[in-house]
Design a protein around this motif. Structure first.
Motif, PDB file in Angstrom:
ATOM      1  N   ILE A   1      -5.413   5.305   1.429  1.00 47.62           N
ATOM      2  CA  ILE A   1      -4.675   4.527   0.447  1.00 47.62           C
ATOM      3  C   ILE A   1      -4.666   5.238  -0.897  1.00 47.62           C
ATOM      4  O   ILE A   1      -5.719   5.519  -1.460  1.00 47.62           O
ATOM      5  CB  ILE A   1      -5.325   3.135   0.260  1.00 47.62           C
TER       6      ILE A   1
ATOM      7  N   ASP B   1      -2.779   0.451  -4.108  1.00 44.83           N
ATOM      8  CA  ASP B   1      -2.876  -0.859  -3.449  1.00 44.83           C
ATOM      9  C   ASP B   1      -2.531  -1.923  -4.480  1.00 44.83           C
ATOM     10  O   ASP B   1      -3.121  -1.965  -5.559  1.00 44.83           O
ATOM     11  CB  ASP B   1      -4.319  -1.012  -2.942  1.00 44.83           C
TER      12      ASP B   1
ATOM     13  N   PHE C   1       0.846  -1.189   0.000  1.00 47.30           N
ATOM     14  CA  PHE C   1       0.000   0.000   0.000  1.00 47.30           C
ATOM     15  C   PHE C   1       0.879   1.235   0.000  1.00 47.30           C
ATOM     16  O   PHE C   1       1.911   1.269   0.668  1.00 47.30           O
ATOM     17  CB  PHE C   1      -0.823   0.088   1.290  1.00 47.30           C
TER      18      PHE C   1
END
Lengths: 142, 521
Positions: free
Chosen positions: A129, A132, A114
């Motif tokens: 985030i 990812d 991440f």
């Protein structure tokens, strides 16, 4: 240039963020899947076993479609990302590994990384985030 | 810029060579450059902390039954809009405040009311309200609780209760009041909304609990900032399930509960229990119960209709796994070239020569994971003292020490790792982040150890590189994360080889049928 003391604080902060994030992320993924997209930036991208998913709407659909999961995380590591790369936005690389069982499928070993970016509000810092990347370790045979 | 033009030309020539060798290597889809956005729906209403106990008097109230008449008009319930509505309301109420005449309807909204049990909430409001009121058509919609009153002065009195009541967590409860049409059929609207929300979760094993739990959670704008909630999810679950928990307990005492399922009653009598207060119409009662408890097999002695929520958990399939993701031809070219050069030195040269590949303030860490029972794994011990796994490592000083953070330290660390030979044809690459300033990629594959006792041992690795562009159109490593593990239970190479230009052979292997299919999917 940061002194050693600053660096330690810097690393501590990144580690704390990483650990907290990992706990929340996988618990949310397993038990409150619908809330998962709240952890992503609007423009975030997910690459899931080679499938590219970009933006919150696509992410919502993707996570909705994914069977329910049981994650077991065995490894967590993190590194702060130098601001030269991030244009001064506080960013941490978080890497995890472990096993996952999706309902109706066999168990897989997985690796995930991440890119987390800090969003500051008056009360606290929220990590979201930006990117990812998820892979089964045996993706080619699954 | 000249520099860039030259580099593009160089890349194109290189790519041309590459292409001739791998005619079937199709370009994967590029990530969209204009990702869709979703409007954040939930407002950022924050509650202030207060420490006043609220005294709740039990005040009975009645909810008459109403016929359905159509659908609601949905209103935007963000705090800003609510304030606007408040102003409108005040103006419109000027005329009829002293009248107290019935017939003008108002919708009362409690943001985040989904948290509260209906009876508890209404009692609380009544306890602070200067006039007794009769709530009509109480219901939950998304995060909010709503009901109607048919009297302007009552609406006004309710408005004054806002901010003067607190919940069990000492959070202030707000009440918004807006003029409204007479309440129409809420259940048709509610059902379609709830189906939308509950649908994805109903397919899972923990369904009913999850439905409300999720609604509860998605109300938090900065989800990760709520440590308490994250740490005590069950506490919040209980609150949001207030209504059903209460009624389920009643049913349980009648001996009809499936206790193992907790809050999922297998059989429930819909006629006589307190759920009726929420859903006055019996048929809507059944529908709503079904939405929340799809496992309900028998209702009032009749077979319940199967919920038509579009399929069960068993039908969900995992997406097909695909190969490398580069994002664009240019990037593919750039990344492959970078990896070739890197591993050429890493495997065959002095790793200190990699100094030029790293940024002066780069970071590197290593983690190894192996099966302690596997005899071959004991060789990985030499990596182990450098291994950084936050799950196992709690010492803050060690955590810092094991993160190498100058390029000098990094190449020194790399130099002491065992000598290796990487199989570039096994490499799988994901370019997962790209801006002008930064490139993030993962490489997975296998390598052999080529020295000492572990000679011939095959390891699997994943390596993450974050790079910034350099002046000579190359990549400069700013973060490097290496993860080494056993290659598999038998130590075999279990990844499908993806052909790549290898630095030490001039002829390229032809793609097999299988491989061709793989790269063109």
């Amino acid at each position: 240039m940061a002194t050693s003391m600053d660096f330690k604080t810097y690393v501590d902060q990144a580690c704390r963020a990483a650990e907290e994030f990992v706990n929340i992320y996988y618990e949310t993924m397993d038990k409150r899947r619908r809330a998962l997209t709240r952890l992503y930036l609007e423009k975030a991208t997910l690459i899931w076993n080679g499938n590219v998913v970009t933006g919150l709407e696509a992410l919502t659909n993707f996570f909705e479609m994914l069977p329910s999961s049981e994650f077991q995380v065995n490894m967590v590591d993190c590194q702060p990302v130098h601001e030269q790369a991030t244009q001064s936005q506080t960013t941490v690389l978080v890497v995890t590994s472990g096993t996952v069982k999706f309902d109706g499928n066999k168990q897989h070993y997985f690796n995930q990384s991440f890119l987390l970016t800090a969003q500051s509000t008056p009360n606290n810092t929220v990590w979201k985030i930006a990117s990812d990347c998820f892979r089964f370790q045996d993706w080619a045979t699954s | 810029h000249n520099h860039q033009v030259n580099s593009v030309q160089r890349r194109e020539r290189w790519w041309g060579t590459f292409r001739r060798r791998f005619p079937n290597w199709s370009e994967p889809d590029s990530p969209s450059t204009n990702p869709s956005f979703r409007q954040q729906q939930d407002g950022d209403a924050t509650a202030s902390d207060t420490y006043v106990d609220s005294a709740v008097r039990y005040t009975p109230y009645a909810i008459p039954r109403y016929h359905r008449r159509g659908t609601f008009h949905k209103q935007d319930q963000t705090p800003v809009n609510m304030q606007r509505e408040q102003k409108l309301l005040e103006r419109s109420m000027e005329g009829c405040r002293l009248n107290g005449t019935s017939g003008s309807w108002f919708k009362i909204t409690i943001p985040f009311g989904i948290k509260y049990d209906e009876k508890w909430l209404l009692n609380l409001i009544q306890s602070q309200c200067s006039v007794p009121f009769t709530p009509f058509e109480f219901h939950y919609e998304k995060m909010q609780a709503h009901f109607f009153v048919d009297n302007a002065s009552i609406a006004f009195a309710l408005k004054n209760v806002s901010g003067n009541i607190w919940d069990q967590d000492n959070e202030r409860i707000s009440i918004f009041v807006s003029p409204s049409d007479a309440p129409r059929s809420v259940h048709k609207e509610l059902k379609s909304e709830k189906v939308q929300q509950i649908k994805p979760t109903m397919k899972k094993r923990d369904d009913s609990q999850e439905a409300l739990d999720i609604q509860r959670l998605s109300s938090e704008a900065d989800f990760m900032g709520h440590d308490e909630m994250a740490a005590n999810p069950s506490k919040y679950m209980a609150t949001s399930l207030g209504v059903h928990e209460e009624n389920v307990t009643k049913v349980e005492s009648a001996g009809e509960m499936d206790k193992k399922k907790g809050l999922e009653p297998q059989q429930m009598r819909a006629g006589g229990n307190a759920l009726c207060t929420t859903f006055p119409d019996k048929s809507s009662n059944i529908n709503s119960i079904l939405e929340l408890f799809p496992k309900l097999s028998c209702l009032d002695g009749q077979e319940s209709p199967r919920p038509t929520l579009g399929g069960t958990e068993a039908h969900k399939k995992l997406p097909t796994c695909k190969g490398s993701v580069f994002g664009s031809e240019t990037l593919k070219n750039l990344v492959l070239q970078f990896l070739q050069q890197y591993y050429l030195i890493y495997d065959y040269g002095d790793r200190r020569d990699l100094l030029g590949a790293y940024h002066v303030m780069a970071r590197f860490s290593l983690t190894i994971l192996f099966n302690p029972e596997d005899p071959a794994s004991s060789i990985l011990c030499k990596y182990f003292k450098e291994s950084r796994n936050l799950k196992m490592l709690k010492d803050p000083y060690l955590r810092v020490r094991l993160l190498k953070h100058t390029k000098r330290d990094i190449v020194d660390s790399l130099s002491v790792l065992p000598k290796t030979q990487h199989d570039l044809s096994s490499f799988l690459v994901d370019v997962w982040f790209q801006t002008e300033m930064m490139l993030g990629l993962s490489v997975s594959g296998v390598f052999k150890e080529v020295e000492g006792k572990s000679h011939g041992c095959v390891r699997a690795f994943t390596r993450i590189f974050i790079t910034v562009p350099t002046g000579n159109s190359g990549l400069c490593i700013i973060n490097d994360k290496l993860f080494v593990r056993d290659a598999g239970p038998q130590g075999t190479w279990n990844t499908l080889p993806i052909p790549m230009v290898t630095p030490y052979s001039s002829s390229m292997p032809a793609l097999s049928q299988e491989q061709q299919k793989m790269v063109s999917s």
